[in-house]
Motif scaffolding. Structure first.
Motif, PDB file in Angstrom:
ATOM      1  N   ASP A   1       0.832  -1.209   0.000  1.00 14.47           N
ATOM      2  CA  ASP A   1       0.000   0.000   0.000  1.00 14.47           C
ATOM      3  C   ASP A   1       0.867   1.259   0.000  1.00 14.47           C
ATOM      4  N   PHE A   2       1.936   1.249   0.806  1.00 13.87           N
ATOM      5  CA  PHE A   2       2.829   2.411   0.854  1.00 13.87           C
ATOM      6  C   PHE A   2       3.581   2.586  -0.456  1.00 13.87           C
ATOM      7  N   HIS A   3       4.067   1.473  -1.000  1.00 16.26           N
ATOM      8  CA  HIS A   3       4.781   1.548  -2.276  1.00 16.26           C
ATOM      9  C   HIS A   3       3.864   2.056  -3.392  1.00 16.26           C
ATOM     10  N   LYS A   4       2.611   1.664  -3.350  1.00 19.00           N
ATOM     11  CA  LYS A   4       1.641   2.069  -4.372  1.00 19.00           C
ATOM     12  C   LYS A   4       1.459   3.576  -4.383  1.00 19.00           C
ATOM     13  N   HIS A   5       1.517   4.192  -3.211  1.00 15.72           N
ATOM     14  CA  HIS A   5       1.326   5.639  -3.094  1.00 15.72           C
ATOM     15  C   HIS A   5       2.655   6.395  -3.034  1.00 15.72           C
TER      16      HIS A   5
ATOM     17  N   MET B   1      10.978  -7.466  -1.291  1.00 21.00           N
ATOM     18  CA  MET B   1      10.036  -6.395  -1.610  1.00 21.00           C
ATOM     19  C   MET B   1      10.391  -5.120  -0.841  1.00 21.00           C
ATOM     20  N   ILE B   2      10.738  -5.284   0.434  1.00 17.15           N
ATOM     21  CA  ILE B   2      11.113  -4.114   1.242  1.00 17.15           C
ATOM     22  C   ILE B   2      12.480  -3.591   0.812  1.00 17.15           C
ATOM     23  N   GLY B   3      13.398  -4.518   0.562  1.00 14.57           N
ATOM     24  CA  GLY B   3      14.747  -4.140   0.153  1.00 14.57           C
ATOM     25  C   GLY B   3      15.727  -4.222   1.304  1.00 14.57           C
ATOM     26  N   ALA B   4      16.853  -4.893   1.079  1.00 12.65           N
ATOM     27  CA  ALA B   4      17.843  -5.068   2.146  1.00 12.65           C
ATOM     28  C   ALA B   4      18.364  -3.743   2.671  1.00 12.65           C
ATOM     29  N   ASN B   5      18.428  -2.721   1.800  1.00 12.77           N
ATOM     30  CA  ASN B   5      18.935  -1.402   2.220  1.00 12.77           C
ATOM     31  C   ASN B   5      17.908  -0.613   3.024  1.00 12.77           C
TER      32      ASN B   5
ATOM     33  N   MET C   1      10.306 -13.684   6.336  1.00 11.27           N
ATOM     34  CA  MET C   1      10.242 -12.684   5.259  1.00 11.27           C
ATOM     35  C   MET C   1      11.103 -13.068   4.056  1.00 11.27           C
ATOM     36  N   LYS C   2      12.216 -13.744   4.309  1.00 14.49           N
ATOM     37  CA  LYS C   2      13.047 -14.195   3.192  1.00 14.49           C
ATOM     38  C   LYS C   2      12.374 -15.333   2.436  1.00 14.49           C
ATOM     39  N   ARG C   3      11.686 -16.206   3.172  1.00 15.73           N
ATOM     40  CA  ARG C   3      10.998 -17.328   2.535  1.00 15.73           C
ATOM     41  C   ARG C   3       9.831 -16.860   1.673  1.00 15.73           C
TER      42      ARG C   3
ATOM     43  N   LEU D   1      10.454   1.316   6.207  1.00 17.96           N
ATOM     44  CA  LEU D   1      11.735   0.927   6.788  1.00 17.96           C
ATOM     45  C   LEU D   1      11.482   0.087   8.032  1.00 17.96           C
ATOM     46  N   ILE D   2      12.337  -0.883   8.282  1.00 24.08           N
ATOM     47  CA  ILE D   2      12.186  -1.761   9.455  1.00 24.08           C
ATOM     48  C   ILE D   2      13.481  -1.755  10.240  1.00 24.08           C
ATOM     49  N   SER D   3      13.346  -1.675  11.562  1.00 30.28           N
ATOM     50  CA  SER D   3      14.540  -1.708  12.419  1.00 30.28           C
ATOM     51  C   SER D   3      14.404  -2.799  13.480  1.00 30.28           C
ATOM     52  N   GLY D   4      15.556  -3.374  13.838  1.00 38.39           N
ATOM     53  CA  GLY D   4      15.617  -4.334  14.945  1.00 38.39           C
ATOM     54  C   GLY D   4      14.840  -5.609  14.737  1.00 38.39           C
ATOM     55  N   MET D   5      14.937  -6.222  13.573  1.00 37.29           N
ATOM     56  CA  MET D   5      14.140  -7.402  13.277  1.00 37.29           C
ATOM     57  C   MET D   5      14.773  -8.657  13.876  1.00 37.29           C
TER      58      MET D   5
END
Length: 578
Positions: A493-497, A522-526, A514-516, A502-506
């Protein structure tokens, strides 16, 4: 069995010999009593004590476990005998042994610990009530009693035949009960059930012979020979018919044996092997029915007695079985003369001890959901059957667990505190909110029961469309595929708009899921960071600087500089210089 005999000595053997003989003396009357209560001949209980007792000690995973027939099986076995007959009881016991063997081989021993304590207390207390009330007819010496499958019909049967009460039986039962209660106070080293059984039997035989029903008069003489091998007639129809009862026996046997092993660990400071214990129980329950025996499992009281009398290895369990075998061969005619009224108090005391009345009251008085599960399991065990009780208890526990876990998920919109730069929810609530960056802390498991709450909390809080959404997931210990799907829908939804997530501390488990599912890509390693500060620094580089001009929110430390029009300031400075 050899693993238990490193540094084994004659001194150890003497201790095992004493413990084994004492436990064998206790196990003999219990074996007969449990067999009678289960609707089969008393010698089948003796055979079970001998064969299963020896096999469980040899092949099991507990150093001190004593196996044999137990009170927990009584209502289950009685129901099978009444519904399908003794021959089918043997088939069900054999099938249960196969299931137990498979459970051990598949390493399912650790799963038993996930059965909630209220469920265990509920069905154990319910079984205690069934055993206790089931002995009332023998205690009172009632005649013409017919056994039924359901509790209410059996109670009705007792009340309808109260006029047939036998005072000689009552006297015999009270004498036995008196010695069971008094003996431990004066002779703690001597098994009180044996004393009560012997004294009451002798008194009944000499003072009112023929006035009290005995094992011989009810079931016939107990043979003083070894049981013969007999292969039950297996058919696909019978296997299909008895799969449910066999599963009940297997699960109950697994629970009872592992509980007993845990008690033994607590008393001795040792550690049992749960999977090996299940395999040992499986071997015992496969072989025992081939010699006419009934279902067996670890017996908590006999295991505790074994330990208290100095047992040091599984040899005590083997000796206990051989001791019962010796008594069978030498003293069978005398055992046949035991009054049924003398057996009743023994089982009633067993029922009283296994009822866990203190724990039952403690959980019930908490008036929580556990109280409701406990009471429901207890009532269903008595008035329905054990299978339904456990199934309903487990289902209720699962539903309530999911509900508790779903409400434990906590989602807060946060911002850095200007004083120490630590993120806190209160800062966002005070109106220092950034129009372009939204920062959320998620605490708790992100699973199917809480996934919708997660989505509504995030999307509901963001009425506008910020450029960047930062999710702090360091306190999310677990995420299932439902939680992953909801997170993926937010990212999409965010990418669409035109936004960025960003994700921290996973945690590693989340990273693996998420890798599977390719959500990581989709989120991106960076766009995935170890620390929140790194994610904020990256987010600040993605801001629309024009939107920052004149902003008075000052959500971040850098906002003071970003909100000032540096070009305008330079022009003003030039004018002043001119």
């Amino acid at each position: 069995m050899l693993r238990f005999f490193s540094n084994y000595s004659s001194h150890h053997f003497r201790k095992d010999l004493l413990a084994g003989i004492i436990v064998g003396v206790i196990a003999l009357p219990l074996g007969m009593a449990f067999a009678i209560a289960s609707g089969v001949k008393p010698e089948y209980g003796i055979y079970t004590t001998i064969i299963a007792g020896i096999l469980i000690s040899i092949f099991g995973g507990s150093k001190y476990q004593i196996g044999g027939p137990t009170g927990a099986f009584v209502p289950v076995l009685l129901g099978i005998v009444m519904a399908y007959g003794y021959e089918n009881l043997l088939i069900a016991g054999f099938m249960a042994g196969v299931l137990l063997l498979l459970m051990g081989a598949l390493k399912l021993g650790s799963l038993i610990k996930f059965i909630p304590r209220p469920v265990i207390i509920g069905f154990t207390s319910g079984i205690a009530v069934i055993i206790f009330t089931g002995q009332m007819a023998n205690f009172l010496g009632l005649s013409h009693i017919k056994q039924h499958e359901d509790f209410l019909s059996n109670m009705k049967e007792i009340f309808l035949h109260l006029d047939t009460i036998n005072l000689y039986s009552v006297t015999t039962a009270l004498i036995c009960f008196f010695f069971i209660i008094v003996t431990p106070k004066f002779l703690p080293k001597i098994p009180s059930p044996l004393i009560g059984l012997l004294v009451s039997s002798i008194i009944a035989a000499y003072f009112f012979p023929g006035q009290v029903a005995t094992i011989a008069s009810t079931f016939g003489e107990i043979p003083n020979s070894l049981p013969r091998f007999h292969m039950p007639q297996f058919t696909l129809e019978k296997i299909h018919l008895l799969l449910g009862p066999a599963f009940t026996i297997a699960v109950l046997g697994a629970i009872e044996s592992l509980l007993s092993a845990v008690v033994a660990d607590g008393m001795t400071g040792t550690k049992h092997n749960s999977n090996r214990e299940l395999m040992g129980q499986g071997v015992a329950n496969i072989i025992t029915p081939l010699f006419g025996g009934i279902a067996a499992t670890g017996a908590i009281a006999r295991t505790a007695t074994n330990i208290k009398n100095g047992a040091v290895s599984p040899m005590s369990g083997v000796i206990h079985g051989l001791a019962v075998l010796l008594v069978l061969v030498l003293l069978a005619p005398y055992a046949s003369a035991i009054p049924l009224a003398s057996m009743a108090p023994i089982l009633m005391v067993v029922a009283w001890n296994m009822s866990e009345r203190k724990e039952f009251s403690r959980v019930l008085l908490t008036k929580t959901s556990d109280s409701f599960i406990l009471f429901t399991t207890f009532i269903l065990t008595i008035f329905a059957n054990l299978t339904i009780a456990v199934e309903v208890g487990l289902l209720m526990s699962l539903i309530l667990f999911v509900r508790r876990m779903s409400t434990s998920l906590k989602i807060d919109q946060v911002l850095p505190d200007p004083t120490d730069k630590k993120v806190r929810p209160v800062i966002a609530e005070e109106g220092h909110d950034c129009p372009q960056i939204s920062l959320f802390t998620v605490e708790g498991p992100l699973f199917f029961g809480a996934a919708q709450l997660f989505e509504h909390s995030i999307m509901g809080a963001i009425h506008y469309r910020p450029n960047v959404l930062i999710l702090r997931l360091s306190k999310v210990p677990y995420m299932d595929t439902t939680g992953e799907a909801i997170l993926a829908s937010i990212v999409k939804d965010f990418h669409k708009h035109g936004g960025l997530v960003l994700i921290s501390g996973m945690q590693p488990q989340l990273m693996d899921v998420m890798k599977r599912t390719k959500l990581f890509d989709m989120i991106g390693a960076n766009h995935i960071f170890s620390h929140t500060g790194e994610a904020i620094d990256f987010a600040l580089t993605k801001l629309d600087k024009n939107k920052c001009l004149g902003c008075k929110q000052y959500a971040f430390y850098e906002c003071a500089e970003l909100s000032v029009d540096t070009k305008k300031e330079k022009k003003t400075d030039k004018g002043l210089l001119a």
